[in-house]
Design a protein around this motif. Structure first.
Motif: not given
Length: 106
Positions: A53-59, A81-90, A93-102
């Protein structure tokens, strides 16, 4: 189709389209230093199109739903681009699992 995590089915014949979008639509918009950063990071990220149903992002991975691919190239490009920005943000900010966008993708 292969399983992605435990419950999503990967649509293998669409995988190449993610890299095409990155190469043709996203990389040309980046400044030289950001492009170098992306070129180092992209091979480390698992990117899949899945029947869900939707995109998912992990580290170090993300998924794009098949319906986003079927909606057309512009929407698919936005979704990648949207999902890639989540990966870059993570990654940044690793090890803090940020849910933002780059910021590269705004």
């Amino acid at each position: 189709m292969e399983k992605y995590h435990t419950y999503y089915k990967v649509v293998k014949d669409k995988q190449k389209h993610i890299m095409e979008v990155i190469e043709k639509s996203i990389k040309p918009l980046l400044h030289a230093e950001d492009l170098t950063y992306m070129e180092e990071l992209i091979p480390l990220i698992k990117m899949v199109v899945v029947d869900q149903d939707k995109g998912r992002c992990h580290r170090n991975s993300f998924s794009i739903p098949l319906w986003a691919f079927n909606k057309g190239k512009k929407y698919f490009t936005y979704y990648v681009a949207h999902e890639l920005s989540h990966v870059l943000a993570r990654v940044e900010t690793y090890p803090k699992d940020n849910r933002g966008h780059n910021e590269l993708f705004y």
